[in-house]
Design a protein around this motif. Structure first.
Motif, PDB file in Angstrom:
ATOM      1  N   ILE A 254       0.829  -1.201   0.000  1.00 37.21           N
ATOM      2  CA  ILE A 254       0.000   0.000   0.000  1.00 37.21           C
ATOM      3  C   ILE A 254       0.866   1.255   0.000  1.00 37.21           C
ATOM      4  CG2 ILE A 254      -1.620   1.347   1.398  1.00 37.21           C
ATOM      5  CD1 ILE A 254      -2.930  -1.341   2.172  1.00 37.21           C
ATOM      6  N   SER A 255       1.973   1.211   0.737  1.00 36.58           N
ATOM      7  CA  SER A 255       2.884   2.365   0.764  1.00 36.58           C
ATOM      8  C   SER A 255       3.510   2.601  -0.605  1.00 36.58           C
ATOM      9  CB  SER A 255       3.982   2.148   1.807  1.00 36.58           C
ATOM     10  OG  SER A 255       3.434   2.034   3.108  1.00 36.58           O
ATOM     11  N   ILE A 256       3.839   1.536  -1.304  1.00 39.16           N
ATOM     12  CA  ILE A 256       4.398   1.665  -2.647  1.00 39.16           C
ATOM     13  C   ILE A 256       3.372   2.286  -3.594  1.00 39.16           C
ATOM     14  CG2 ILE A 256       5.176   0.353  -4.676  1.00 39.16           C
ATOM     15  CD1 ILE A 256       6.458  -1.643  -2.693  1.00 39.16           C
ATOM     16  N   ILE A 257       2.123   1.808  -3.517  1.00 41.31           N
ATOM     17  CA  ILE A 257       1.068   2.370  -4.366  1.00 41.31           C
ATOM     18  C   ILE A 257       0.879   3.849  -4.050  1.00 41.31           C
ATOM     19  CG2 ILE A 257      -1.395   2.267  -4.929  1.00 41.31           C
ATOM     20  CD1 ILE A 257      -1.295  -0.741  -4.245  1.00 41.31           C
ATOM     21  N   PHE A 258       0.934   4.190  -2.781  1.00 38.80           N
ATOM     22  CA  PHE A 258       0.782   5.580  -2.346  1.00 38.80           C
ATOM     23  C   PHE A 258       1.861   6.469  -2.963  1.00 38.80           C
ATOM     24  CE2 PHE A 258       1.856   9.002   0.614  1.00 38.80           C
ATOM     25  CZ  PHE A 258       0.618   9.563   0.872  1.00 38.80           C
ATOM     26  N   VAL A 259       3.097   6.042  -2.888  1.00 37.48           N
ATOM     27  CA  VAL A 259       4.214   6.828  -3.441  1.00 37.48           C
ATOM     28  C   VAL A 259       4.066   6.975  -4.949  1.00 37.48           C
ATOM     29  CG1 VAL A 259       6.712   6.861  -3.825  1.00 37.48           C
ATOM     30  CG2 VAL A 259       5.804   6.252  -1.575  1.00 37.48           C
ATOM     31  N   LEU A 260       3.638   5.905  -5.619  1.00 38.64           N
ATOM     32  CA  LEU A 260       3.450   5.970  -7.073  1.00 38.64           C
ATOM     33  C   LEU A 260       2.385   6.995  -7.456  1.00 38.64           C
ATOM     34  CD1 LEU A 260       3.638   2.170  -8.022  1.00 38.64           C
ATOM     35  CD2 LEU A 260       5.293   3.956  -8.643  1.00 38.64           C
ATOM     36  N   TYR A 261       1.284   7.000  -6.712  1.00 39.20           N
ATOM     37  CA  TYR A 261       0.228   7.975  -7.005  1.00 39.20           C
ATOM     38  C   TYR A 261       0.728   9.406  -6.812  1.00 39.20           C
ATOM     39  CZ  TYR A 261      -3.886   4.962  -7.668  1.00 39.20           C
ATOM     40  OH  TYR A 261      -4.810   4.076  -8.172  1.00 39.20           O
ATOM     41  N   ILE A 262       1.377   9.661  -5.685  1.00 37.41           N
ATOM     42  CA  ILE A 262       1.830  11.025  -5.393  1.00 37.41           C
ATOM     43  C   ILE A 262       2.846  11.493  -6.440  1.00 37.41           C
ATOM     44  CG2 ILE A 262       3.015  12.504  -3.727  1.00 37.41           C
ATOM     45  CD1 ILE A 262       0.136  11.680  -2.981  1.00 37.41           C
ATOM     46  N   ALA A 263       3.760  10.600  -6.821  1.00 31.84           N
ATOM     47  CA  ALA A 263       4.748  10.947  -7.851  1.00 31.84           C
ATOM     48  C   ALA A 263       4.090  11.096  -9.219  1.00 31.84           C
ATOM     49  CB  ALA A 263       5.839   9.884  -7.914  1.00 31.84           C
ATOM     50  N   GLY A 264       3.012  10.362  -9.444  1.00 30.47           N
ATOM     51  CA  GLY A 264       2.364  10.360 -10.759  1.00 30.47           C
ATOM     52  C   GLY A 264       1.436  11.526 -11.006  1.00 30.47           C
ATOM     53  N   ILE A 265       1.072  12.253  -9.940  1.00 31.67           N
ATOM     54  CA  ILE A 265       0.152  13.376 -10.108  1.00 31.67           C
ATOM     55  C   ILE A 265       0.975  14.664 -10.125  1.00 31.67           C
ATOM     56  CG2 ILE A 265      -1.974  14.458  -9.271  1.00 31.67           C
ATOM     57  CD1 ILE A 265      -2.519  11.858  -7.704  1.00 31.67           C
ATOM     58  N   ALA A 266       1.770  14.829 -11.165  1.00 32.46           N
ATOM     59  CA  ALA A 266       2.665  15.990 -11.259  1.00 32.46           C
ATOM     60  C   ALA A 266       1.911  17.296 -11.448  1.00 32.46           C
ATOM     61  CB  ALA A 266       3.657  15.797 -12.403  1.00 32.46           C
ATOM     62  N   LYS A 267       0.657  17.222 -11.887  1.00 32.36           N
ATOM     63  CA  LYS A 267      -0.135  18.446 -12.034  1.00 32.36           C
ATOM     64  C   LYS A 267      -0.331  19.157 -10.696  1.00 32.36           C
ATOM     65  CE  LYS A 267      -2.888  17.478 -16.196  1.00 32.36           C
ATOM     66  NZ  LYS A 267      -2.440  16.134 -16.584  1.00 32.36           N
ATOM     67  N   ALA A 268      -0.130  18.448  -9.594  1.00 35.43           N
ATOM     68  CA  ALA A 268      -0.254  19.074  -8.276  1.00 35.43           C
ATOM     69  C   ALA A 268       0.940  19.962  -7.957  1.00 35.43           C
ATOM     70  CB  ALA A 268      -0.424  18.000  -7.197  1.00 35.43           C
ATOM     71  N   GLY A 269       1.993  19.891  -8.751  1.00 34.50           N
ATOM     72  CA  GLY A 269       3.104  20.833  -8.632  1.00 34.50           C
ATOM     73  C   GLY A 269       4.047  20.601  -7.465  1.00 34.50           C
ATOM     74  N   MET A 270       4.016  19.421  -6.853  1.00 32.96           N
ATOM     75  CA  MET A 270       4.915  19.182  -5.719  1.00 32.96           C
ATOM     76  C   MET A 270       6.336  18.949  -6.214  1.00 32.96           C
ATOM     77  SD  MET A 270       3.425  17.801  -2.365  1.00 32.96           S
ATOM     78  CE  MET A 270       3.708  16.071  -2.459  1.00 32.96           C
ATOM     79  N   MET A 271       7.292  19.451  -5.468  1.00 35.17           N
ATOM     80  CA  MET A 271       8.697  19.202  -5.783  1.00 35.17           C
ATOM     81  C   MET A 271       9.023  17.734  -5.520  1.00 35.17           C
ATOM     82  SD  MET A 271      10.442  22.661  -4.270  1.00 35.17           S
ATOM     83  CE  MET A 271      10.132  24.234  -5.086  1.00 35.17           C
ATOM     84  N   PRO A 272       9.871  17.116  -6.368  1.00 37.61           N
ATOM     85  CA  PRO A 272      10.704  17.714  -7.414  1.00 37.61           C
ATOM     86  C   PRO A 272      10.058  17.736  -8.813  1.00 37.61           C
ATOM     87  CG  PRO A 272      11.322  15.436  -7.125  1.00 37.61           C
ATOM     88  CD  PRO A 272      10.207  15.698  -6.139  1.00 37.61           C
ATOM     89  N   PHE A 273       8.753  17.393  -8.917  1.00 37.05           N
ATOM     90  CA  PHE A 273       8.087  17.361 -10.226  1.00 37.05           C
ATOM     91  C   PHE A 273       7.315  18.651 -10.457  1.00 37.05           C
ATOM     92  CE2 PHE A 273       8.215  12.869  -8.732  1.00 37.05           C
ATOM     93  CZ  PHE A 273       9.156  12.413  -9.637  1.00 37.05           C
ATOM     94  N   HIS A 274       8.002  19.779 -10.347  1.00 32.64           N
ATOM     95  CA  HIS A 274       7.330  21.074 -10.403  1.00 32.64           C
ATOM     96  C   HIS A 274       7.807  21.971 -11.542  1.00 32.64           C
ATOM     97  CE1 HIS A 274      11.185  22.038  -8.641  1.00 32.64           C
ATOM     98  NE2 HIS A 274      10.956  23.310  -8.914  1.00 32.64           N
ATOM     99  N   SER A 275       8.953  21.688 -12.129  1.00 35.14           N
ATOM    100  CA  SER A 275       9.567  22.676 -13.028  1.00 35.14           C
ATOM    101  C   SER A 275       8.795  22.858 -14.339  1.00 35.14           C
ATOM    102  CB  SER A 275      11.026  22.307 -13.328  1.00 35.14           C
ATOM    103  OG  SER A 275      11.113  21.118 -14.050  1.00 35.14           O
TER     104      SER A 275
END
Length: 494
Positions: A211-232
């Motif tokens: 579940i933790s792995i799935i959680f990290v994948l979702y957060i990293a995959g939603i780059a439209k949310a603009g969180m670093m480091p997927f913000h540039s």
């Protein structure tokens, strides 16, 4: 919870797609092209509003379209959370369309027909995300937004615009393919469904590690949310015309990003599961890093749109931080800030465009005394800025109040320190602009002949600025809608 079957969410999505066809045939008649844009925007908002009484009554609207593969359905579900995004996006599309018409005409922009077609598709897709009944439907519309807005970012067709658009596409499409898509596959594999549910669908379906792995994948995959480091991608997209920047930051793209984070956290994982594993706390601290870092970077930007872009990155993480607290007040703050930030930030970007159209100035250092020549425009900028800082009586105060309450409920005092520091940083990069505009002397001869932008641009600025004030005094109306969504996420207790 009573379920009403109706095709109205589909109609709300299709109306702007119909407009795309009509706009495409009206390219040689600008007035007709713009008429279709406005009619579609008004009709879409009317359809969304027509569903509001049903949702406020505690009911939901559902409509199944088709089954692509077993377990992969295109289906829609209108609930209170989706209604928050849909109302915000559909209303602001009306205002943004008026502004865009004024901007595009004033700048004599090329490819205006393509511009308004892509604009309509983007808003149609935002409705699709808002009304998605499952992760698969949401993913489909999420990606349509990416592709459509790529064309808008590249609109100027200059080398700089093409470069910015490529980075935009690489980040958003790349993270979706490498992170979001695997997360969706894993969710279906373990949960056996992708349908959103009030208490989530993953509890008891897999180990905490999975579940933790799935959680990290979702957060990293939603780059439209603009969180670093997927913000540039977001600062890179500022090469687009200002109406596009406003669309990206307030109406469609980033709001779809944070909405998706909220939807996934609350209706795929669920509050209880995230609390047991402690994933919410980790996300809260991660979002806090983005809030502070992006605010510091905003301070360093002389280009006005870039300063606003980094401000957006910070403000988006307020929404993620708030929902990650997993408390009633925190979740309330996250949902309310979708609308409140939208009105404040779109006002600021509208002002940036009005200044550019009138003066061709792009930098903060060039704005000394401009408030005397453009008083209405800069008064609106002041209102938007005060909302971002969370000064009462402006809308931003309401969502930040609930955010602070949420930190106490979660007993995360370090997060309270982050909120205080970030508020001071907000003031540090907004207030100097306001001060320079109204109280500094312009360079000799610089402001002669400067006046307000065309009425088609100033009117939308004043409307959205007024909205920032209205959201403070009429916040109970938004709060009633949000409380239904929070109760659904918390098992009916709020």
């Amino acid at each position: 919870m009573e379920i009403i079957e109706s095709a109205r969410p589909v109609y709300a999505i299709l109306v702007s797609l119909l407009a795309v066809v009509l706009i495409s045939f009206s390219g040689k008649s600008p007035n007709l092209r713009e008429m279709w844009t406005m009619l579609a925007a008004l009709l879409k908002f009317g359809l969304v509003v027509s569903m509001l009484p049903t949702i406020l009554a505690g009911k939901v609207i559902e409509y199944h379209v088709t089954r692509v593969l077993p377990g992969l359905d295109i289906a829609f579900r209108v609930d209170s959370l989706g209604m928050v995004l849909a109302l915000t996006a559909s209303f602001l599309w009306i205002i943004t369309s008026v502004y865009a018409i004024g901007y595009m005409r004033s700048m004599d922009e090329h490819a205006q027909t393509r511009f308004f077609m892509c604009f309509a598709i983007a808003l149609s897709s935002a409705m699709g995300v808002a009304f998605s009944a499952n992760v698969f439907t949401l993913f489909v519309f999420y990606e349509i937004i990416t592709v459509t807005t790529f064309a808008l970012v590249a609109h100027e067709e200059t080398p700089e615009a093409i470069k910015g658009a490529r980075r935009y596409l690489a980040y958003l499409l790349g993270t979706s393919i490498f992170f979001f898509l695997p997360a969706m596959f894993l969710t279906y594999n373990y949960a056996g469904t992708l349908d959103f549910a009030g208490q989530g669908i993953l509890a008891g379906k897999a180990s905490y590690t999975i579940i933790s792995i799935i959680f990290v994948l979702y957060i990293a995959g939603i780059a439209k949310a603009g969180m670093m480091p997927f913000h540039s991608w977001l600062p890179a997209a500022m090469v687009a015309p200002t109406p596009v920047s406003a669309l990206l930051h307030a109406v469609a793209v980033v709001k779809v990003g944070v909405f998706t984070v909220i939807r996934i956290l609350l209706f795929v994982f669920g509050v209880d599961l995230l609390s047991k594993i402690g994933l919410g706390t980790y996300l809260a601290y991660f979002a806090s890093f983005t809030i502070i870092t992006a605010s510091i970077m905003a301070l360093r930007q002389d280009n006005l749109k870039l300063r606003l872009a980094y401000s957006t990155i910070s403000q988006l993480s307020y929404i993620i931080l708030a929902v990650a607290l997993l408390t009633p007040s925190g979740i309330t703050s996250s949902m309310m800030h979708i609308t409140i930030h939208a009105f404040g930030k779109i006002t600021l970007f509208f002002v940036a465009g009005a200044i550019y159209v009138t003066t061709h100035k792009k930098n903060v250092s060039e704005l000394n005394g401009i408030g005397r020549q453009m008083p209405f425009t800069m008064a609106a900028f002041t209102i938007g800025s005060f909302s971002m800082i969370a000064v009462p009586p402006f809308g931003g105060f309401i969502s930040k109040w609930y955010l602070i309450m949420g930190t106490f409920e979660a007993k995360l005092i370090p997060i309270l320190i982050v909120i205080v520091v970030s508020t001071l940083l907000n003031a540090a990069y907004f207030l100097p602009i306001v001060y320079a505009a109204f109280f500094k002397q312009p360079e000799s001869g610089e402001v002669h002949g400067i006046k307000e932008a065309p009425a088609l641009m100033v009117a939308p600025i004043l409307i959205t600025a007024a909205g920032v004030l209205v959201l403070f005094f009429a916040s109970p109306l938004l709060l009633n809608l949000v409380k239904i969504a929070v109760a659904s996420a918390l098992g009916g207790i709020y």
